[in-house]
Design a protein around this motif. Structure first.
Motif, PDB file in Angstrom:
ATOM      1  N   SER A   1       1.300  -1.329  -0.318  1.00 44.12           N
ATOM      2  CA  SER A   1       0.190   0.244   0.057  1.00 44.12           C
ATOM      3  C   SER A   1       0.921   1.372   0.162  1.00 44.12           C
ATOM      4  N   CYS A   2       0.431   1.754  -0.664  1.00 45.30           N
ATOM      5  CA  CYS A   2       1.213   3.638  -0.551  1.00 45.30           C
ATOM      6  C   CYS A   2      -0.284   4.827  -0.259  1.00 45.30           C
ATOM      7  N   THR A   3      -0.056   5.409   1.447  1.00 37.17           N
ATOM      8  CA  THR A   3      -0.510   6.294   1.385  1.00 37.17           C
ATOM      9  C   THR A   3      -0.295   7.699   1.109  1.00 37.17           C
ATOM     10  N   SER A  30      -0.205  10.990   1.622  1.00 39.69           N
ATOM     11  CA  SER A  30      -0.904  12.775   2.789  1.00 39.69           C
ATOM     12  C   SER A  30      -0.538  13.967   2.351  1.00 39.69           C
ATOM     13  N   LYS A  32      -9.695   6.801   0.638  1.00 36.49           N
ATOM     14  CA  LYS A  32      -8.450   6.039   1.684  1.00 36.49           C
ATOM     15  C   LYS A  32      -7.171   6.953   0.958  1.00 36.49           C
ATOM     16  N   LYS A  33      -7.224   7.075  -0.126  1.00 33.06           N
ATOM     17  CA  LYS A  33      -5.936   8.157  -0.554  1.00 33.06           C
ATOM     18  C   LYS A  33      -5.041   7.505  -0.421  1.00 33.06           C
ATOM     19  N   THR A  34      -5.194   6.270  -0.267  1.00 33.15           N
ATOM     20  CA  THR A  34      -3.911   5.001  -0.887  1.00 33.15           C
ATOM     21  C   THR A  34      -3.818   4.533  -2.344  1.00 33.15           C
ATOM     22  N   SER A  56      -2.538   0.878  -4.448  1.00 34.84           N
ATOM     23  CA  SER A  56      -2.469  -0.493  -3.684  1.00 34.84           C
ATOM     24  C   SER A  56      -1.285  -1.561  -5.135  1.00 34.84           C
TER      25      SER A  56
END
Length: 116
Positions: free
Chosen positions: A21-23, A25, A76-78, A80
């Motif tokens: 996963s890459c979140t 922000s 979720k602003k992710t 995958s």
């Protein structure tokens, strides 16, 4: 400022699966940025695994086609990276990347080790 944080790396046996996963922000730009996944194996150049544009379909490097799937969750602003049928040659540090206003942002990477 944009921050990317990868997670989900680990060790698996050949044929196994992992989901990275890459979140994202920071500045609220997730909806308009493209996200790339790269990987870097020891002694090798960093290479593109695949990309997912904003509102578009993912595309993949030949090594990833048919085994890897990139998806994004706008709530979720992710982003995958689902990796199936992993091979020892998939072992590498995996990074997500984006660019915004001519600045490139990278995550810190997450390590994937595939044993035979």
């Amino acid at each position: 400022q944009v921050q990317l944080v990868e997670s989900g790396g680990g060790s698996v046996q050949a044929g196994g699966s992992l989901i990275l996963s890459c979140t994202v922000s920071g500045i609220d730009i997730f909806n308009i940025i493209d996200i790339d996944w790269y990987r870097e194996a020891p002694g090798k150049q960093r290479e593109l695994v695949g990309s997912i544009p904003s509102g578009g379909r993912a595309n993949y490097a030949d090594a990833a086609k048919g085994r890897f799937t990139i998806s994004r969750d706008y709530d979720k602003k992710t982003v995958s990276l689902e990796m199936n049928n992993l091979r020892p040659e998939d072992s590498a540090d995996y990074y997500c990347r984006t660019s915004f206003l001519e600045t490139v942002y990278w995550g810190q990477g997450t390590q994937v080790t595939v044993s035979s």
